[in-house]
Write an enzyme that holds these catalytic residues in place. Structure first.
Site, short mmCIF file in Angstrom:
data_model
loop_
_atom_site.label_atom_id
_atom_site.label_comp_id
_atom_site.label_asym_id
_atom_site.label_seq_id
_atom_site.Cartn_x
_atom_site.Cartn_y
_atom_site.Cartn_z
N ALA A 190 0.85 -1.19 0.00
CA ALA A 190 0.00 0.00 0.00
C ALA A 190 0.89 1.24 0.00
CB ALA A 190 -0.87 -0.02 1.24
N GLY B 38 0.44 -5.11 0.61
CA GLY B 38 -0.68 -5.18 -0.33
C GLY B 38 -0.28 -5.81 -1.66
N GLU C 33 -0.66 -9.39 -1.07
CA GLU C 33 -2.10 -9.69 -1.00
C GLU C 33 -2.72 -9.69 -2.40
OE1 GLU C 33 -2.43 -6.59 2.00
OE2 GLU C 33 -3.42 -8.01 3.33
N GLU D 234 4.02 -5.41 7.16
CA GLU D 234 3.21 -4.40 7.85
C GLU D 234 3.56 -4.24 9.32
OE1 GLU D 234 2.05 -6.68 5.76
OE2 GLU D 234 0.51 -5.82 4.45
N1 CO8 Z 1 4.58 3.23 -0.31
C1 CO8 Z 1 5.03 4.42 -0.80
N2 CO8 Z 1 6.24 4.58 -1.37
C2 CO8 Z 1 7.03 3.49 -1.48
C3 CO8 Z 1 6.63 2.23 -1.00
C4 CO8 Z 1 5.34 2.12 -0.40
N3 CO8 Z 1 4.86 0.95 0.05
N4 CO8 Z 1 7.63 1.34 -1.23
C5 CO8 Z 1 8.61 2.03 -1.84
N5 CO8 Z 1 8.28 3.33 -2.00
C6 CO8 Z 1 9.06 4.39 -2.62
C7 CO8 Z 1 10.18 4.86 -1.71
O1 CO8 Z 1 9.71 5.78 -0.77
C8 CO8 Z 1 11.14 5.46 -2.71
O2 CO8 Z 1 10.65 6.71 -3.09
P1 CO8 Z 1 11.73 7.96 -3.21
O3 CO8 Z 1 12.61 7.56 -4.35
O4 CO8 Z 1 10.84 9.12 -3.52
O5 CO8 Z 1 12.43 8.01 -1.91
C9 CO8 Z 1 10.98 4.54 -3.94
O6 CO8 Z 1 9.72 3.87 -3.76
C10 CO8 Z 1 12.06 3.50 -4.05
O7 CO8 Z 1 12.12 2.79 -2.82
P2 CO8 Z 1 13.48 2.63 -1.95
O8 CO8 Z 1 14.42 3.76 -2.22
O9 CO8 Z 1 13.09 2.39 -0.54
O10 CO8 Z 1 14.07 1.31 -2.63
P3 CO8 Z 1 14.97 0.20 -1.92
O11 CO8 Z 1 15.39 -0.71 -3.02
O12 CO8 Z 1 16.02 0.82 -1.07
O13 CO8 Z 1 13.97 -0.59 -0.93
C11 CO8 Z 1 11.92 -1.71 -0.34
C12 CO8 Z 1 12.90 -1.30 -1.47
C13 CO8 Z 1 12.61 -2.71 0.60
C14 CO8 Z 1 10.74 -2.38 -1.00
C15 CO8 Z 1 11.50 -0.45 0.46
O14 CO8 Z 1 11.07 0.55 -0.46
C16 CO8 Z 1 10.37 -0.71 1.40
O15 CO8 Z 1 10.59 -1.25 2.47
N6 CO8 Z 1 9.12 -0.33 1.04
C17 CO8 Z 1 7.98 -0.45 1.89
C18 CO8 Z 1 7.48 -1.87 1.93
C19 CO8 Z 1 6.30 -2.00 2.86
O16 CO8 Z 1 6.42 -1.75 4.05
N7 CO8 Z 1 5.15 -2.41 2.34
C20 CO8 Z 1 3.96 -2.59 3.11
C21 CO8 Z 1 3.13 -1.35 3.07
S1 CO8 Z 1 1.72 -1.44 4.16
C22 CO8 Z 1 0.62 -2.38 3.34
O17 CO8 Z 1 0.85 -2.83 2.26
C23 CO8 Z 1 -0.69 -2.57 4.03
C24 CO8 Z 1 -1.61 -3.42 3.20
C25 CO8 Z 1 -2.98 -2.97 3.40
C26 CO8 Z 1 -3.84 -3.26 2.21
C27 CO8 Z 1 -3.38 -2.72 0.90
C28 CO8 Z 1 -4.21 -1.63 0.39
C29 CO8 Z 1 -3.77 -1.07 -0.97
#
Ligand code: CO8
Length: 257
Positions: A65, A108, A111, A131
């Site tokens: 998400a 997500g 999911e 999450e």
């Molecule tokens: N949301 C928003 N932005 C994101 C997300 C995200 N989930 N994941 C990555 N991005 C963005 C980063 O902020 C970054 O943006 P910017 O360049 O502007 O800083 C860009 O994508 C690239 O990401 P990274 O620089 O972090 O890339 P890395 O290779 O260093 O890391 C990762 C990749 C490990 C995937 C890291 O980005 C990360 O940990 N992301 C978050 C993963 C996460 O926690 N996901 C779960 C989110 S909560 C959720 O899904 C709840 C589900 C509920 C239902 C779903 C409804 C739609």
């Protein structure tokens, strides 16, 4: 149809949807999910499409998400927004959906992947439900579908640590169908989708529904449902064609009637 966050096209009888927010690893904001559901339902209504492929890009299927969109939410605004209602419509798509997954399939994204019927993963795929690291938990089916897919103890480990698993581990746990080199994952998924698209679509639809019943219902109800679907298929032209073609030793030509 003009979309901002997905791309939709078709190749023969296969509809292809690609999530398209590469700059944020295909983070699923509300608009993306709305666009996705709109297109899935459109393809579901289009009789000339018989299988759907859902994909992202090499680096990310979807990293979950959109955290920025959620960060300042409150419980009641989330409740009133009821953002997961639209996810039930993804689960309600009657045509087979194949996921072509590479890179991150997190939160997500995992999911969404688990809502698909067949999953081909590239060897770089990382699948997880992180999450808990954000102080929350899955909300679009993660605790339920992951547990049903990999069993209680592995689901507990993944959900309680938030750590992702590799494509090979996912394969061992039956979470994905096949792992292939990264340059092959889309091609392999399309190959399988084309094969499924050649099958009689009414039978495919009833098979999908019956398999999903096996997950939700007691065996006796599932068996009853299956039997009735089996009988129903004898009302289709494709049953006549499929069986006649076998007897006449030729390839069947399914009309979808
Ligand atoms: N949301 C928003 N932005 C994101 C997300 C995200 N989930 N994941 C990555 N991005 C963005 C980063 O902020 C970054 O943006 P910017 O360049 O502007 O800083 C860009 O994508 C690239 O990401 P990274 O620089 O972090 O890339 P890395 O290779 O260093 O890391 C990762 C990749 C490990 C995937 C890291 O980005 C990360 O940990 N992301 C978050 C993963 C996460 O926690 N996901 C779960 C989110 S909560 C959720 O899904 C709840 C589900 C509920 C239902 C779903 C409804 C739609």
């Amino acid at each position: 149809m003009g979309y901002d966050y997905i791309k939709a096209e078709r190749e023969g009888a296969v509809g292809v949807i690609a999530l398209n927010r590469p700059e944020v690893l295909n983070a699923l904001n509300l608009q993306l999910i709305d666009e996705l559901v709109t297109e899935l339902e459109r393809m579901d209504r289009d009789d000339s499409i018989r299988a759907i492929v859902l994909t992202g890009n090499e680096r990310a299927f979807a990293a979950g998400a959109d955290i920025g969109e959620m960060a300042d939410e409150a419980a009641i605004s989330m409740l009133l927004k009821d953002q997961f209602a639209v996810w039930d419509r993804i689960a309600g798509i009657s045509k087979p959906i194949l996921a072509a997954v590479s890179g991150f399939a997190l939160g997500g994204g995992c999911e969404l992947m688990m809502n698909c019927d067949i999953i081909i993963a590239s060897e770089t795929t990382k699948i997880g439900q992180p999450e808990i690291k954000l102080g929350v938990m899955p909300g679009a089916g993660g605790t339920q579908r992951l547990t049903k897919a990999v069993g209680k103890v592995k689901a507990m480990e993944m959900l309680l640590t938030g750590e992702p698993i590799s494509a090979d581990e996912a394969l061992r746990y039956g979470l994905v169908n096949k792992v292939v080199p990264v340059e092959m994952y889309f091609h392999e998924t399309m190959k399988l989708a084309r094969k499924i698209a050649e099958q009689p679509p009414i039978a495919a639809r009833l098979i999908k529904k019956s398999v999903l019943k096996a997950i939700d219902n007691p065996l006796s109800e599932g068996l009853d449902y299956e039997r009735n679907c089996f009988y129903l298929l004898f009302a289709s032209e494709d049953q006549k064609e499929g069986m006649r073609a076998f007897i006449e030793k030729r390839r069947p030509k399914f009309s979808g009637r």
